[in-house]
Write an enzyme that holds these catalytic residues in place. Structure first.
Site, PDB file in Angstrom:
ATOM      1  N   MET A  19      -7.943   7.949   9.674  1.00  0.00           N
ATOM      2  CA  MET A  19      -8.457   8.681   8.510  1.00  0.00           C
ATOM      3  C   MET A  19      -9.351   9.822   8.968  1.00  0.00           C
ATOM      4  O   MET A  19     -10.414  10.057   8.410  1.00  0.00           O
ATOM      5  CB  MET A  19      -9.228   7.728   7.576  1.00  0.00           C
ATOM      6  CG  MET A  19      -8.341   6.645   6.981  1.00  0.00           C
ATOM      7  SD  MET A  19      -9.255   5.362   6.145  1.00  0.00           S
ATOM      8  CE  MET A  19      -9.613   4.246   7.483  1.00  0.00           C
ATOM      9  N   LYS A  74      -3.071   2.481  -2.903  1.00  0.00           N
ATOM     10  CA  LYS A  74      -4.207   3.089  -2.231  1.00  0.00           C
ATOM     11  C   LYS A  74      -3.854   3.452  -0.805  1.00  0.00           C
ATOM     12  O   LYS A  74      -2.934   2.930  -0.210  1.00  0.00           O
ATOM     13  CB  LYS A  74      -5.413   2.165  -2.256  1.00  0.00           C
ATOM     14  CG  LYS A  74      -5.178   0.872  -1.512  1.00  0.00           C
ATOM     15  CD  LYS A  74      -6.437   0.072  -1.412  1.00  0.00           C
ATOM     16  CE  LYS A  74      -6.272  -1.003  -0.373  1.00  0.00           C
ATOM     17  NZ  LYS A  74      -7.485  -1.428   0.231  1.00  0.00           N
ATOM     18  N   ASP A  84       0.834  -1.190   0.000  1.00  0.00           N
ATOM     19  CA  ASP A  84       0.000   0.000   0.000  1.00  0.00           C
ATOM     20  C   ASP A  84       0.875   1.249   0.000  1.00  0.00           C
ATOM     21  O   ASP A  84       2.032   1.212   0.399  1.00  0.00           O
ATOM     22  CB  ASP A  84      -0.886   0.020   1.257  1.00  0.00           C
ATOM     23  CG  ASP A  84      -2.115  -0.855   1.068  1.00  0.00           C
ATOM     24  OD1 ASP A  84      -2.307  -1.353  -0.053  1.00  0.00           O
ATOM     25  OD2 ASP A  84      -2.863  -1.035   2.044  1.00  0.00           O
TER      26      ASP A  84
END
Ligand code: SAH
Length: 460
Positions: free
Chosen positions: A378, A265, A243
């Site tokens: 996030m 990603k 990632d």
């Protein structure tokens, strides 16, 4: 890297050395291991040099260096232990077109000679660009102990056997053969030869190997926070699918021959679709490869792990999970705090700022209660949203909130604020790396004091 290490073919090439004392002897002992045509120019050569000349192991020119002595030389060593004479001969050799080294004079040398661990044809060169000769010697000593004295013999016999090993398909199978061969320490040429024949037979008739997938946590960024299992998986990987958040220092640890594929990603908001990633994983494993699917932190935390496991299951591909240190663990450690504390919170929530539908919905009332601790992944973009929700549900505006960017990396930054000030403070802080928001935690006072002290020191 100011000096690029290479191995130079010296067979039949001229190497010229000016000097006849201790420094010259030290270099010559190394150079005599090569197949170069050695020429020593010295008006006062040590007895060893005269003996080597008599044995025709080198050519001795018994006078001081003159123009043209280094013509057609690949390498030139100035080893007179006299700065003025070394500068003079180096200038001559330079004009003759040779690459010049002045012993113990890094600044004026075009190349330097590393510390060498010699298991010819296996040679390890250690260099520190002159920064730490003591360290180079310590590394050399370490390797001398680690590498069997029989390694050279084994490699020479192995080399002659290489063409036979082509009977095995290129890639994982050949690698498995060679790592089997080098796993034992053999001191006898005939035994090594027999071993090669036996192993080849065994490997040619081994049943087909299935590929498999390790779903590996790369941790928060600091390579020292990798687990030993993760390290091993990287060491053995045929294919690494990683990632975007995985730190480059960690990718460096993968086996050099491994195929490195970016899944590009970042937690949420894929740039390669999940289906495409699943397909990548499964197709490589079905081709017989050991696939390491490398995810930041712990793969089981906001890692879209289940989709990939289901894809493996659907194709009959074997998989295992190698857990990692999640960024909340690294982040809270950097704050000098615990995630749970008696009398404050008996549970902690790992929540995400985003979910598939946008800003994630949570039990805001429960999160707004005093003493609650949550690690919000996030959460950067969603900060204003949950700030509003929490305040609306009665959270104390003075609740501590800490945002930590790039936890465990050299670029780590911490923003200590309160719920009411989270925004615009976070936007103003301009964090562009991955960041985690801790609700209900402030950096331990001692840490803050230390930071303040450092800032004051810097200001003075
Ligand atoms: N599986 C990962 C989380 C992936 S989701 C883990 O266990 O850590 C991606 C989010 O993780 C980022 O948006 C950020 O909130 C957090 N994150 C990952 N690495 C981080 C780091 N080094 N410092 C701070 N937050 C990080």
């Amino acid at each position: 890297m100011k000096h690029f290490p290479i191995f130079m073919a010296l067979e039949g090439r001229r190497v010229v050395l000016s000097g006849g004392g201790e420094a010259a002897l030290a270099k010559l002992r190394l150079l005599l291991k090569t197949e170069a045509k050695l020429v020593v120019v010295s008006d006062d050569p040590a007895p060893e040099i005269r003996t080597w000349a008599a044995e025709k192991r080198l050519t001795l020119i018994k006078r001081a260096m003159e123009p043209g002595d280094a013509l057609c030389a690949s390498l030139f060593y100035a080893a007179n232990e006299d700065d003025a004479e070394d500068a003079r001969v180096a200038a001559l050799a330079y004009r003759d077109g040779a690459l010049v080294n002045i012993v113990d004079n890094l600044a004026d040398s075009q190349f330097i000679t590393p510390a060498i661990v010699d298991r010819d044809p296996v040679t390890v060169a250690i260099g520190t660009e002159g920064a730490a000769p003591v360290l180079a010697r310590a590394i050399k000593k370490d390797l001398e102990e680690k590498l069997s004295p029989n390694l050279g013999l084994m490699a020479r016999i192995g080399k002659a056997f290489r063409s036979k090993v082509e009977a095995l398909p290129f890639g994982a199978k050949r690698r498995a053969f060679w790592s089997d061969y080098y796993a034992a320490d053999v001191a006898d040429a005939d035994v090594a030869q027999d071993r090669l024949e036996d192993l080849l037979d065994k490997h040619l008739h081994a049943p087909e190997r299935d590929g498999w997938v390790d779903l590996v946590g790369a941790g928060p960024g600091d390579p020292e926070l990798l687990t030993l299992k993760a390290r091993k998986a990287l060491d053995n990987a045929d294919v690494v699918i990683y990632d975007r958040l995985v730190a480059p220092e960690i990718l460096e640890l993968a086996r050099r021959e491994a195929v490195m594929l970016s899944a590009g990603k970042e937690g949420f908001g894929p740039s390669v679709t999940q289906d495409a990633i699943n397909e990548m994983i499964v197709s490589h494993a079905r081709g017989g490869a050991h696939v390491v699917r490398l995810k930041s932190g712990d793969p089981t935390v906001f890692g879209r792990l289940d989709e990939e496991i289901e894809a493996c299951e659907a194709s009959g591909v074997k998989w295992t999970i190698v857990p990692g240190i999640t960024s909340a663990s690294a982040g809270v450690a950097a704050l000098g705090q615990s995630l749970t504390k008696r009398g404050r919170n008996s549970g902690v929530r790992f929540i995400t700022g985003h979910d598939t539908k946008g800003y994630a919905a949570h039990d805001w009332r429960a999160l707004a209660a005093e003493g609650e601790v949550a690690a919000i992944y996030m959460g950067k973009k969603a900060a204003r949203f949950f700030q509003g929700r929490l305040l609306m549900h009665g959270a104390d505006p003075a609740t501590p909130v800490t945002v930590i960017e790039n936890a465990s990396r050299a670029s780590q930054r911490i923003l200590a604020t309160t719920l009411s000030e989270l925004e615009p403070s976070l936007t103003e802080a301009n964090f562009d790396g991955p960041a985690l928001v801790f609700l209900g935690l402030a950096p331990r006072a001692a840490l803050q004091a230390a930071e303040k002290f450092e800032q004051q020191e810097a200001a003075v």
